[in-house]
Design a protein around this motif. Structure first.
Motif, PDB file in Angstrom:
ATOM      1  N   LEU A  17      75.648  49.993  32.782  1.00 29.14           N
ATOM      2  CA  LEU A  17      75.203  48.978  32.413  1.00 29.14           C
ATOM      3  C   LEU A  17      76.919  47.708  32.371  1.00 29.14           C
ATOM      4  N   ALA A  18      77.714  48.554  31.240  1.00 21.47           N
ATOM      5  CA  ALA A  18      79.046  47.618  31.388  1.00 21.47           C
ATOM      6  C   ALA A  18      79.951  47.830  32.795  1.00 21.47           C
ATOM      7  N   ARG A  19      79.432  48.997  33.412  1.00 16.02           N
ATOM      8  CA  ARG A  19      80.691  48.988  34.731  1.00 16.02           C
ATOM      9  C   ARG A  19      79.388  48.400  36.227  1.00 16.02           C
ATOM     10  N   VAL A  20      78.411  48.230  36.401  1.00 17.55           N
ATOM     11  CA  VAL A  20      78.204  47.660  37.653  1.00 17.55           C
ATOM     12  C   VAL A  20      77.928  45.882  36.679  1.00 17.55           C
ATOM     13  N   ARG A  21      78.860  45.665  37.929  1.00 15.23           N
ATOM     14  CA  ARG A  21      78.825  44.145  37.841  1.00 15.23           C
ATOM     15  C   ARG A  21      77.211  42.994  37.678  1.00 15.23           C
ATOM     16  N   ARG A  22      76.689  42.801  37.069  1.00 17.21           N
ATOM     17  CA  ARG A  22      74.765  42.213  37.494  1.00 17.21           C
ATOM     18  C   ARG A  22      74.905  41.055  38.145  1.00 17.21           C
ATOM     19  N   GLU A  23      75.944  39.805  37.531  1.00 16.96           N
ATOM     20  CA  GLU A  23      76.760  38.622  38.176  1.00 16.96           C
ATOM     21  C   GLU A  23      76.720  38.772  39.532  1.00 16.96           C
ATOM     22  N   GLU A  24      77.736  39.591  40.421  1.00 18.25           N
ATOM     23  CA  GLU A  24      77.489  40.148  41.606  1.00 18.25           C
ATOM     24  C   GLU A  24      75.748  40.103  42.536  1.00 18.25           C
ATOM     25  N   PHE A  25      75.031  40.560  42.067  1.00 22.10           N
ATOM     26  CA  PHE A  25      74.120  40.748  42.401  1.00 22.10           C
ATOM     27  C   PHE A  25      72.774  39.469  42.236  1.00 22.10           C
ATOM     28  N   ALA A  84      68.696  49.225  42.629  1.00 21.91           N
ATOM     29  CA  ALA A  84      69.663  50.199  43.418  1.00 21.91           C
ATOM     30  C   ALA A  84      70.848  50.736  42.758  1.00 21.91           C
ATOM     31  N   CYS A  85      71.688  49.704  42.893  1.00 23.68           N
ATOM     32  CA  CYS A  85      73.037  50.192  42.666  1.00 23.68           C
ATOM     33  C   CYS A  85      73.174  51.499  41.625  1.00 23.68           C
ATOM     34  N   LEU A  86      72.312  50.696  39.785  1.00 27.48           N
ATOM     35  CA  LEU A  86      72.480  51.876  39.298  1.00 27.48           C
ATOM     36  C   LEU A  86      72.217  52.944  39.333  1.00 27.48           C
ATOM     37  N   LEU A  87      70.670  52.693  39.745  1.00 24.37           N
ATOM     38  CA  LEU A  87      69.916  54.045  39.903  1.00 24.37           C
ATOM     39  C   LEU A  87      70.715  55.211  40.916  1.00 24.37           C
ATOM     40  N   GLY A  88      71.574  54.449  42.513  1.00 27.71           N
ATOM     41  CA  GLY A  88      72.769  54.932  43.060  1.00 27.71           C
ATOM     42  C   GLY A  88      73.367  55.106  41.894  1.00 27.71           C
ATOM     43  N   HIS A  89      74.367  55.011  41.081  1.00 28.86           N
ATOM     44  CA  HIS A  89      75.368  55.790  39.968  1.00 28.86           C
ATOM     45  C   HIS A  89      74.854  57.031  39.654  1.00 28.86           C
ATOM     46  N   VAL A  94      68.728  57.142  46.363  1.00 25.49           N
ATOM     47  CA  VAL A  94      67.760  56.552  46.756  1.00 25.49           C
ATOM     48  C   VAL A  94      67.920  55.876  47.890  1.00 25.49           C
ATOM     49  N   LEU A  95      66.385  55.609  48.195  1.00 22.62           N
ATOM     50  CA  LEU A  95      66.269  54.620  48.980  1.00 22.62           C
ATOM     51  C   LEU A  95      65.022  53.679  48.953  1.00 22.62           C
ATOM     52  N   THR A  96      65.850  52.686  49.067  1.00 18.42           N
ATOM     53  CA  THR A  96      64.953  51.359  48.250  1.00 18.42           C
ATOM     54  C   THR A  96      64.196  50.641  49.614  1.00 18.42           C
ATOM     55  N   LEU A  97      62.933  49.891  49.093  1.00 18.80           N
ATOM     56  CA  LEU A  97      62.235  49.195  50.250  1.00 18.80           C
ATOM     57  C   LEU A  97      62.499  48.024  50.032  1.00 18.80           C
ATOM     58  N   GLU A  98      62.816  46.853  50.885  1.00 19.38           N
ATOM     59  CA  GLU A  98      62.045  45.269  50.689  1.00 19.38           C
ATOM     60  C   GLU A  98      60.886  44.772  51.797  1.00 19.38           C
ATOM     61  N   ALA A 113      78.808  45.984  49.512  1.00 23.43           N
ATOM     62  CA  ALA A 113      79.883  45.466  48.705  1.00 23.43           C
ATOM     63  C   ALA A 113      80.460  46.011  46.873  1.00 23.43           C
ATOM     64  N   ALA A 114      79.218  46.768  46.750  1.00 20.75           N
ATOM     65  CA  ALA A 114      79.807  46.728  45.370  1.00 20.75           C
ATOM     66  C   ALA A 114      79.038  48.465  44.922  1.00 20.75           C
ATOM     67  N   GLY A 115      78.240  48.730  45.716  1.00 23.91           N
ATOM     68  CA  GLY A 115      77.072  49.958  45.918  1.00 23.91           C
ATOM     69  C   GLY A 115      78.200  51.483  45.967  1.00 23.91           C
ATOM     70  N   PRO A 116      77.159  52.730  45.199  1.00 26.47           N
ATOM     71  CA  PRO A 116      77.563  53.785  44.912  1.00 26.47           C
ATOM     72  C   PRO A 116      78.005  53.993  46.438  1.00 26.47           C
ATOM     73  N   GLY A 117      76.812  54.041  47.534  1.00 26.22           N
ATOM     74  CA  GLY A 117      77.526  54.911  48.776  1.00 26.22           C
ATOM     75  C   GLY A 117      76.716  55.296  49.304  1.00 26.22           C
ATOM     76  N   ASN A 118      75.340  55.671  48.273  1.00 22.38           N
ATOM     77  CA  ASN A 118      73.822  56.912  48.365  1.00 22.38           C
ATOM     78  C   ASN A 118      73.151  56.003  48.631  1.00 22.38           C
TER      79      ASN A 118
END
Length: 166
Positions: A17-25, A84-89, A94-98, A113-118
Motif C-alpha cells: 500500500l505504501a508502494r502503489v500510489r493510490r492517488e494515480e488511480f 487489480a494493480c495491488l493484486l497483480g503485485h 490477474v484478469l479484471t473485468l469491467e 502506467a503504474a501496473g506490474p504488467g501481469n
C-alpha cells in the motif's frame, strides 16, 4: 490512521500500500479524496456505486485474501484498476473485468502506467463468470452484489477464495 485500526497489520500488505500510489488511480477531479475514508466517485453523474472503495476496506480485503505468487486471480469491477494493480503485485496473473467501456479503458490506462504488467483488463460483465478460463485461485468482486453468483463459486480451485461485499 485508517488502515491499522481495521486490523490490517500484515507487513507485506502495508508495504504494498505504501508502494502503489493510490492517488494515480483516482480521477483528477477527486485526487484530494484519495486517502479520505470514503468511497471516491469514478464518474461524475454516474449511478451510485461507481466508485473506489474506502482505503481501509481495500486493505482489509487484500489482507484477508492472502494472495500467493503462484495464484491466478479474477476480479469483477475493475473500476480505476487500483485493486487489480495491488493484486497483480501479489499474484502470478490477474484478469479484471469491467462492464463499463469508459472505466475499462481508464483502468487499462492506469495499469499500463503504474501496473506490474501481469494484469489484463477486459470489458465484460463478470457476474456469470468465465468458465472457459477457470479455475481461479482467487476471485474478488470489487463491486457489491446482492448475492454471490453460484457460477463464480464453481470457478474456484479447490481451496480457492472468493471475497465480495454482499
Amino acid at each position: 490512521q485508517q488502515i491499522r485500526p481495521w486490523d490490517v497489520l500484515d507487513p507485506g500488505v502495508l508495504a504494498l500500500l505504501a508502494r502503489v500510489r493510490r492517488e494515480e488511480f483516482v480521477p483528477p477531479a477527486h485526487r484530494a479524496l484519495a486517502f479520505v475514508d470514503t468511497q471516491v466517485p469514478l464518474l461524475d453523474g454516474a449511478p451510485q456505486g461507481t466508485c473506489m472503495l474506502e482505503p481501509r476496506v481495500e486493505a482489509r480485503l487484500l489482507q484477508e485474501l492472502r494472495v500467493q505468487p503462484h495464484e491466478r486471480v479474477r476480479e469483477g469491477g475493475a473500476g480505476s484498476g487500483f485493486m487489480a494493480c495491488l493484486l497483480g503485485h501479489q499474484a502470478a496473473s490477474v484478469l479484471t473485468l469491467e462492464i463499463r467501456a469508459d472505466l475499462a479503458r481508464g483502468a487499462g490506462d492506469n495499469l499500463a502506467a503504474a501496473g506490474p504488467g501481469n494484469v489484463q483488463v477486459r470489458q465484460a460483465d463478470g457476474s456469470g463468470g468465465l468458465p472457459d478460463e477457470a479455475p481461479f485461485d482467487v476471485i474478488v468482486l470489487s463491486d457489491s452484489v446482492a448475492q454471490v453468483p453460484r457460477a463464480l463459486l464453481e470457478q474456484l480451485t479447490v481451496g480457492g477464495r472468493l471475497v465480495a461485499v454482499v
